[in-house]
Scaffold this active site. Structure first.
Site, PDB file in Angstrom:
ATOM      1  N   GLN A 199      34.879  47.408  37.357  1.00 26.07           N
ATOM      2  CA  GLN A 199      35.913  46.927  38.275  1.00 26.07           C
ATOM      3  C   GLN A 199      35.492  45.586  38.855  1.00 26.07           C
ATOM      4  OE1 GLN A 199      37.447  49.684  41.187  1.00 26.07           O
ATOM      5  NE2 GLN A 199      38.736  48.108  42.083  1.00 26.07           N
ATOM      6  N   PHE A 200      35.952  44.501  38.223  1.00 28.63           N
ATOM      7  CA  PHE A 200      35.556  43.159  38.639  1.00 28.63           C
ATOM      8  C   PHE A 200      36.023  42.814  40.050  1.00 28.63           C
ATOM      9  CE2 PHE A 200      39.798  42.172  37.203  1.00 28.63           C
ATOM     10  CZ  PHE A 200      40.183  41.072  37.961  1.00 28.63           C
ATOM     11  N   THR A 201      37.058  43.474  40.550  1.00 30.95           N
ATOM     12  CA  THR A 201      37.574  43.140  41.881  1.00 30.95           C
ATOM     13  C   THR A 201      36.577  43.461  42.998  1.00 30.95           C
ATOM     14  OG1 THR A 201      38.733  45.256  42.101  1.00 30.95           O
ATOM     15  CG2 THR A 201      39.983  43.406  41.168  1.00 30.95           C
TER      16      THR A 201
END
Length: 144
Positions: free
Chosen positions: A78-80
């Site tokens: 999850q890059f966020t």
């Protein structure tokens, strides 16, 4: 490197309507990789996730780790999690790792965890739907 961990009674991840990863009791691990991350940080975070005591013992005290609780891991990229949200009303992803580095460290983190526990995963860079039953709820933000 960031892990948002949630104690779950079940969790699954779907891609294009197909379930690609599923666990019963254990931890859902949402993993964010930042620019300055490396294998040493991945090792430290894997060790922390595997040994963080957030499962109840016989006295109903958070005293057991996921291994002692005989749980599983569902690891989802999850890059966020690497977003900078300090300014304005739109997140900046300038702290996030490049896709190549993020994928390398995501796969490495999975490998390290899989040496100790059953692991299911999401699909790197895919549009995923994650479903879970958060047990507690119990959620922790781990950062190394």
């Amino acid at each position: 490197m960031i892990a948002l961990i949630q104690r779950v009674s079940q969790a699954k991840v779907d891609v294009k309507g197909e379930t690609i990863g599923k666990i019963g009791k254990g931890l859902l691990v949402l993993l964010g990789v930042e620019k300055e991350d490396n294998r040493e940080k991945a090792d430290k975070l894997a060790e922390k996730v595997l040994n963080y005591r957030i499962f109840s013992d016989e006295n109903d005290k958070m005293n057991l780790n996921v291994q002692q609780a005989q749980g599983e891991l569902l690891i989802v990229s999850q890059f966020t999690l690497a977003a900078d949200t300090q300014k304005g009303l739109r997140p900046s992803f300038s702290k996030g790792a490049s896709p190549a580095l993020a994928n390398e460290l995501y796969e490495y983190f999975i490998q390290k965890c899989a040496e100790k526990l059953p692991v299911s995963t999401g699909q790197f860079a895919a549009d995923m739907q994650v479903s879970l039953t958060n047990d507690g709820p119990v959620t922790f933000w781990l950062n190394v």
